[in-house]
Design a protein around this motif. Structure first.
Motif, PDB file in Angstrom:
ATOM      1  N   LEU A 120       0.803  -1.221   0.000  1.00  0.00           N
ATOM      2  CA  LEU A 120       0.000   0.000   0.000  1.00  0.00           C
ATOM      3  C   LEU A 120       0.831   1.264   0.000  1.00  0.00           C
ATOM      4  O   LEU A 120       0.329   2.348  -0.326  1.00  0.00           O
ATOM      5  CB  LEU A 120      -0.930   0.004   1.225  1.00  0.00           C
ATOM      6  CG  LEU A 120      -1.888  -1.204   1.365  1.00  0.00           C
ATOM      7  CD1 LEU A 120      -2.767  -1.031   2.598  1.00  0.00           C
ATOM      8  CD2 LEU A 120      -2.743  -1.349   0.122  1.00  0.00           C
ATOM      9  N   ILE A 121       2.092   1.171   0.384  1.00  0.00           N
ATOM     10  CA  ILE A 121       2.954   2.354   0.472  1.00  0.00           C
ATOM     11  C   ILE A 121       3.925   2.331  -0.699  1.00  0.00           C
ATOM     12  O   ILE A 121       4.829   1.483  -0.769  1.00  0.00           O
ATOM     13  CB  ILE A 121       3.717   2.396   1.807  1.00  0.00           C
ATOM     14  CG1 ILE A 121       2.753   2.275   2.969  1.00  0.00           C
ATOM     15  CG2 ILE A 121       4.550   3.672   1.905  1.00  0.00           C
ATOM     16  CD1 ILE A 121       1.714   3.375   3.046  1.00  0.00           C
ATOM     17  N   ASP A 122       3.729   3.254  -1.661  1.00  0.00           N
ATOM     18  CA  ASP A 122       4.588   3.317  -2.845  1.00  0.00           C
ATOM     19  C   ASP A 122       5.877   4.083  -2.538  1.00  0.00           C
ATOM     20  O   ASP A 122       5.997   4.760  -1.511  1.00  0.00           O
ATOM     21  CB  ASP A 122       3.846   4.018  -3.986  1.00  0.00           C
ATOM     22  CG  ASP A 122       2.641   3.204  -4.455  1.00  0.00           C
ATOM     23  OD1 ASP A 122       2.683   1.968  -4.315  1.00  0.00           O
ATOM     24  OD2 ASP A 122       1.664   3.824  -4.921  1.00  0.00           O
ATOM     25  N   GLY A 123       6.797   3.988  -3.487  1.00  0.00           N
ATOM     26  CA  GLY A 123       8.020   4.778  -3.396  1.00  0.00           C
ATOM     27  C   GLY A 123       9.039   4.146  -2.474  1.00  0.00           C
ATOM     28  O   GLY A 123       8.937   2.970  -2.088  1.00  0.00           O
ATOM     29  N   SER A 124      10.024   4.936  -2.108  1.00  0.00           N
ATOM     30  CA  SER A 124      11.113   4.432  -1.275  1.00  0.00           C
ATOM     31  C   SER A 124      11.256   5.185   0.031  1.00  0.00           C
ATOM     32  O   SER A 124      12.196   4.953   0.785  1.00  0.00           O
ATOM     33  CB  SER A 124      12.433   4.520  -2.051  1.00  0.00           C
ATOM     34  OG  SER A 124      12.680   5.879  -2.419  1.00  0.00           O
ATOM     35  N   GLU A 125      10.309   6.121   0.301  1.00  0.00           N
ATOM     36  CA  GLU A 125      10.407   6.914   1.519  1.00  0.00           C
ATOM     37  C   GLU A 125       9.365   6.492   2.551  1.00  0.00           C
ATOM     38  O   GLU A 125       8.263   6.060   2.198  1.00  0.00           O
ATOM     39  CB  GLU A 125      10.218   8.401   1.195  1.00  0.00           C
ATOM     40  CG  GLU A 125      11.318   8.987   0.326  1.00  0.00           C
ATOM     41  CD  GLU A 125      11.098  10.465   0.076  1.00  0.00           C
ATOM     42  OE1 GLU A 125      10.075  10.996   0.560  1.00  0.00           O
ATOM     43  OE2 GLU A 125      11.955  11.081  -0.582  1.00  0.00           O
ATOM     44  N   THR A 126       9.764   6.638   3.822  1.00  0.00           N
ATOM     45  CA  THR A 126       8.837   6.368   4.922  1.00  0.00           C
ATOM     46  C   THR A 126       7.764   7.443   4.945  1.00  0.00           C
ATOM     47  O   THR A 126       8.051   8.635   4.770  1.00  0.00           O
ATOM     48  CB  THR A 126       9.589   6.360   6.265  1.00  0.00           C
ATOM     49  OG1 THR A 126      10.558   5.322   6.246  1.00  0.00           O
ATOM     50  CG2 THR A 126       8.629   6.139   7.425  1.00  0.00           C
ATOM     51  N   LYS A 127       6.512   7.006   5.132  1.00  0.00           N
ATOM     52  CA  LYS A 127       5.410   7.956   5.207  1.00  0.00           C
ATOM     53  C   LYS A 127       4.843   7.989   6.621  1.00  0.00           C
ATOM     54  O   LYS A 127       5.033   7.065   7.399  1.00  0.00           O
ATOM     55  CB  LYS A 127       4.323   7.591   4.206  1.00  0.00           C
ATOM     56  CG  LYS A 127       4.796   7.734   2.762  1.00  0.00           C
ATOM     57  CD  LYS A 127       3.665   7.551   1.780  1.00  0.00           C
ATOM     58  CE  LYS A 127       4.159   7.780   0.344  1.00  0.00           C
ATOM     59  NZ  LYS A 127       3.056   7.647  -0.638  1.00  0.00           N
ATOM     60  N   THR A 128       4.149   9.066   6.919  1.00  0.00           N
ATOM     61  CA  THR A 128       3.633   9.267   8.267  1.00  0.00           C
ATOM     62  C   THR A 128       2.115   9.147   8.280  1.00  0.00           C
ATOM     63  O   THR A 128       1.425   9.884   7.562  1.00  0.00           O
ATOM     64  CB  THR A 128       4.031  10.636   8.823  1.00  0.00           C
ATOM     65  OG1 THR A 128       5.451  10.732   8.846  1.00  0.00           O
ATOM     66  CG2 THR A 128       3.485  10.827  10.236  1.00  0.00           C
ATOM     67  N   LEU A 129       1.618   8.185   9.085  1.00  0.00           N
ATOM     68  CA  LEU A 129       0.182   8.038   9.289  1.00  0.00           C
ATOM     69  C   LEU A 129      -0.184   8.844  10.530  1.00  0.00           C
ATOM     70  O   LEU A 129       0.358   8.622  11.610  1.00  0.00           O
ATOM     71  CB  LEU A 129      -0.178   6.564   9.506  1.00  0.00           C
ATOM     72  CG  LEU A 129      -1.635   6.268   9.861  1.00  0.00           C
ATOM     73  CD1 LEU A 129      -2.564   6.652   8.709  1.00  0.00           C
ATOM     74  CD2 LEU A 129      -1.814   4.789  10.216  1.00  0.00           C
ATOM     75  N   THR A 130      -1.092   9.809  10.363  1.00  0.00           N
ATOM     76  CA  THR A 130      -1.511  10.673  11.462  1.00  0.00           C
ATOM     77  C   THR A 130      -2.887  10.252  11.959  1.00  0.00           C
ATOM     78  O   THR A 130      -3.832  10.142  11.146  1.00  0.00           O
ATOM     79  CB  THR A 130      -1.533  12.146  11.027  1.00  0.00           C
ATOM     80  OG1 THR A 130      -0.222  12.529  10.589  1.00  0.00           O
ATOM     81  CG2 THR A 130      -1.961  13.036  12.189  1.00  0.00           C
ATOM     82  N   LEU A 131      -2.987  10.008  13.266  1.00  0.00           N
ATOM     83  CA  LEU A 131      -4.248   9.620  13.884  1.00  0.00           C
ATOM     84  C   LEU A 131      -4.762  10.803  14.685  1.00  0.00           C
ATOM     85  O   LEU A 131      -4.041  11.345  15.538  1.00  0.00           O
ATOM     86  CB  LEU A 131      -4.046   8.409  14.805  1.00  0.00           C
ATOM     87  CG  LEU A 131      -3.351   7.195  14.175  1.00  0.00           C
ATOM     88  CD1 LEU A 131      -3.134   6.109  15.233  1.00  0.00           C
ATOM     89  CD2 LEU A 131      -4.156   6.654  13.012  1.00  0.00           C
ATOM     90  N   ASN A 132      -5.987  11.216  14.429  1.00  0.00           N
ATOM     91  CA  ASN A 132      -6.575  12.379  15.085  1.00  0.00           C
ATOM     92  C   ASN A 132      -7.596  11.956  16.135  1.00  0.00           C
ATOM     93  O   ASN A 132      -8.338  10.979  15.939  1.00  0.00           O
ATOM     94  CB  ASN A 132      -7.252  13.284  14.047  1.00  0.00           C
ATOM     95  CG  ASN A 132      -6.262  13.786  13.010  1.00  0.00           C
ATOM     96  OD1 ASN A 132      -5.188  14.268  13.362  1.00  0.00           O
ATOM     97  ND2 ASN A 132      -6.606  13.649  11.741  1.00  0.00           N
TER      98      ASN A 132
END
Length: 461
Positions: A120-132
């Motif tokens: 589900l996460i494309d590319g080569s960089e870490t992404k940030t999931l934000t929970l509100n």
């Protein structure tokens, strides 16, 4: 001088047998010491048994020597809506509790994913999931490239203090990441996330726009008609010093009252512990006139001293203010002879229940007093400590028996060494005797041969 390797060979006498008999006779001197050691060991064991019974009685007395025992409160609840526990600062009374709704945790479900193995996460960089959240700061979770739905779940659960618990469910058509607040209440509700922004949008097949969220709610209840809300189903402060655990919607009545059960059990335990101690003493000092069997501490002065001291404290009572209790008999406990003519404590159940129900303050003053040794229980505990100490009747008797055992063991070793030296001396003497007789026999045989030869020569002449 030649030596003889085995006694009796030279002389023909049973010197080995004689030496064994002498050794047995010498070792008979050890038997009285062995019997004395055994007697003292039996005493030490008996003192240990008595010490254990005394310790149990002291523990029971110490329980009554705690003033907080007589001020403890208990709760009783009718109805299934709540459970309750009273603390030391609770206020006695009766409270009507109505639970309108329980506190719940908020939930959130992401868009549907067809395959669990999809990255589900494309590319080569870490992404940030934000929970509100509704009433607190948002939480960020790092998601590695190539992560699947289960990887995202694991990353959320590995995040300390994330405020949510993540899982993956199958809804019949596909898979969803579901989040549930770890705390209940409206403010702890998770209201949304940027899940759709960080995942590969082409893999999200849910036709429902956005995420599916269910708001958490606060608990709502009434205590004696007063409306109360709580983020948790464990409610403190609604009733002073009482913790309410909300179980279901409905009504309950909570009573906070004096904990008579705990006091009753402590006093009963005290009486039982003394009577058990008395049984132990009776067993250790018994005598059967028919069989002649005697207890291990029959006639022991330490036991008599222990009984006398305890009886004196139990019957002596305490100084009491007007209207208070001074003697055990005042609260329904008395020393009486039982069917075996043994002096034990006996409870007047009706009188004791009346005292526990109506006058725990006076009961506290009687047993616990205003200092650690001011009440009867404190006096008994102090007396037992003295009796069990190194200079006390029991402690001194036990250590005395242990010292006698050590002294007797040393005496045994010295005696054994003396016997071994004596037997070694006998063996040397017997060896010398055996050699001397052997030499005498040789001389006798030689002389006999000479006389025979002389007789033969005289006969020929």
């Amino acid at each position: 001088m030649a030596t003889i390797q085995s006694l009796g060979i030279g002389s023909g006498l049973d010197l080995n047998g004689l030496l064994k008999d002498l050794d047995k006779a010498e070792r008979g001197k050890l038997e009285p010491i062995e019997r004395q050691i055994e007697t003292q060991q039996v005493k030490v064991s008996a003192y240990g048994k008595l010490e254990g019974a005394l310790s149990a009685f002291q523990t029971a007395a110490n329980a009554l020597n705690d003033a907080s025992l007589y001020q403890s409160l208990s709760t009783s609840v009718s109805g299934d809506a709540v459970q309750a526990a009273a603390g030391s600062d609770a206020a006695k009374g009766q409270y009507a509790v109505t639970v309108h709704n329980l506190a719940t945790a908020g939930t959130l479900a992401t868009a549907r994913i067809d395959n669990l193995d999809d990255e589900l996460i494309d590319g080569s960089e870490t992404k940030t999931l934000t929970l509100n959240f509704a009433g607190q700061d948002s939480v960020d979770v790092d998601i590695e490239p190539g992560s699947t739905l289960e990887d995202i779940r694991d990353a959320i659960n590995a995040k300390e203090d994330s405020g949510v618990s993540a899982s993956v469910i199958y809804d019949g058509e596909g898979y969803r990441l579901t989040l549930s607040s770890t705390e209940t209440g409206a403010d702890a509700s998770i209201t949304g996330s940027n899940f759709a922004d960080i995942v590969n949008a082409t893999l999200a097949t849910d036709e429902v726009a956005g995420e599916i969220a269910q708001q958490g709610q606060d608990a709502s209840l009434e205590v004696n008609g007063i409306r109360i809300t709580s983020a948790s189903n464990q409610v403190e402060g609604a009733i002073q010093g009482v913790t309410l655990n909300l179980a279901e919607e409905g009504s309950s009545t909570v009573k906070v009252e004096q904990d008579t059960r705990a006091v009753r059990e402590a006093i009963t335990g005290f009486v039982d512990a003394f009577n058990s101690l008395k049984d132990t003493i009776d067993e250790l000092t018994s005598f059967n006139s028919e069989s002649g069997a005697a207890g291990d501490l029959l006639g022991d002065s330490a036991v008599r001293s222990i009984e006398s001291r305890l009886r004196s404290v139990l019957s002596g009572g305490v100084a009491a203010e007007e209207g208070g209790f001074a003697m055990l008999g005042d609260i329904g406990i008395s020393l009486k002879l039982d069917s075996k003519n043994s002096l034990k404590l006996e409870i007047d159940e009706e009188r004791l229940d009346e005292v526990i129900l109506n006058d725990q303050d006076a009961l506290s003053a009687f047993f616990a007093g205003d200092s650690t040794t001011g009440g009867l229980a404190g006096q008994l505990s102090e007396t037992i400590t003295q009796l069990s100490g190194s200079n006390g009747a029991l402690g001194g008797a036990k250590s005395g028996a242990e010292n006698r055992i050590e002294s007797l063991k040393e005496r045994y070793v010295r005696m054994e060494q003396s016997i071994e030296a004596t037997i070694a001396r006998y063996r040397t003497q017997f060896g010398q005797l055996d050699l001397m007789i052997a030499q005498m026999n040789q001389t006798s045989d030689y002389l006999f041969q000479q006389f025979e030869m002389m007789n033969a020569q005289l006969g020929r002449n």
